[in-house]
Design an enzyme around this catalytic site. Sequence first.
Site, mmCIF file in Angstrom:
data_model
loop_
_atom_site.group_PDB
_atom_site.id
_atom_site.type_symbol
_atom_site.label_atom_id
_atom_site.label_comp_id
_atom_site.label_asym_id
_atom_site.label_seq_id
_atom_site.Cartn_x
_atom_site.Cartn_y
_atom_site.Cartn_z
ATOM 1 N N GLU A 160 -4.097 1.406 -7.287
ATOM 2 C CA GLU A 160 -4.322 2.512 -6.358
ATOM 3 C C GLU A 160 -3.317 3.628 -6.625
ATOM 4 O O GLU A 160 -2.228 3.649 -6.031
ATOM 5 C CB GLU A 160 -4.135 2.031 -4.911
ATOM 6 N N HIS A 171 0.832 -1.199 0.000
ATOM 7 C CA HIS A 171 0.000 0.000 0.000
ATOM 8 C C HIS A 171 0.872 1.257 0.000
ATOM 9 O O HIS A 171 1.941 1.294 0.611
ATOM 10 C CB HIS A 171 -0.948 0.004 1.209
HETATM 11 P P1 PGA Z 1 -9.394 6.138 0.589
HETATM 12 O O1 PGA Z 1 -8.426 4.912 0.817
HETATM 13 O O2 PGA Z 1 -10.605 5.620 -0.134
HETATM 14 O O3 PGA Z 1 -9.737 6.623 1.953
HETATM 15 O O4 PGA Z 1 -8.661 7.119 -0.251
HETATM 16 C C1 PGA Z 1 -8.235 3.979 -0.202
HETATM 17 C C2 PGA Z 1 -7.006 3.151 0.016
HETATM 18 O O5 PGA Z 1 -5.981 3.679 0.477
HETATM 19 O O6 PGA Z 1 -7.053 1.949 -0.255
#
Ligand code: PGA
Length: 268
Positions: A179, A108
Amino acid sequence: MKKISSQFYKKRTPIVAMSYKNYLNKPEEVGLLVEEIILGLKESKTEFMECFLFPSMGTIETVARFCKGSNLGFGAQNIAPQKNGAYTGEFSIESLIALGGRYVELGHFERKTLFFETNQQIKEKIHLTLSESMIPVLCIGETIKCEGQMLEEILMEQLKELLSEINEEKVVNVILAYEPGWAIGQAKPASIAHIHRSHTCIRRCCERLFTKEIAEHIRIIYGGSVSLTEVSEIVDHQEVDGVFVGRFGHEVNQFLEIIQRVSQMKEE
Ligand code: PGA
């Protein structure tokens, strides 16, 4: 909105995942939320989907207790690179297995930027996760917004580095979470067009790295400021197999409604 028809779609189970990050950390509070989610799932017609949570580490045991025997899965937001040993402060995959979890979130953006996790460490964790027959949810994506050739090169490099040593039988169990760093923690997700183009690009990269058939089996979900407002449009594409929700799913009804919308779009 129209339903998707893709010759490959049926082979890939749609996903709605959510991370509580470190927003909700009190076991009792989280237990109640999870109980509500499970009840909501029972009443919905979403058995054909895969829904799971990444609770904050201190609440994982409580979540495990509630999820037992339900349609809701869970996993860990991070694991130590080895099963056991001198890794002070880390969470062992052995604990996750003992608790009945199936998923491990890896790579992440926040792990990389706040805790300086390297690709080498992420790779070790992917290998460990797969060797324990668990499912890695591997986050990839560009940090700074870009498009076209440049984006393809960045994604290809990440995929090559992280996945190329994994054998073909195992790699189909990896869930890729696209992401983009710049879309996390924002008011809105990346544009729908950007998401769809990037997912198509990731699929193409997987084809180049493995085979077309293998690439077609890998599930790719989008994460980064996903909310009810855009979720139907986000998943309205054959290369988007679901979403990875953060803040905008922490409220139970919002999360259940997001699951509902994805299920309507991806209905068999
Ligand atoms: P967020 O987080 O929707 O709060 O931006 C998403 C993530 O980091 O997976």
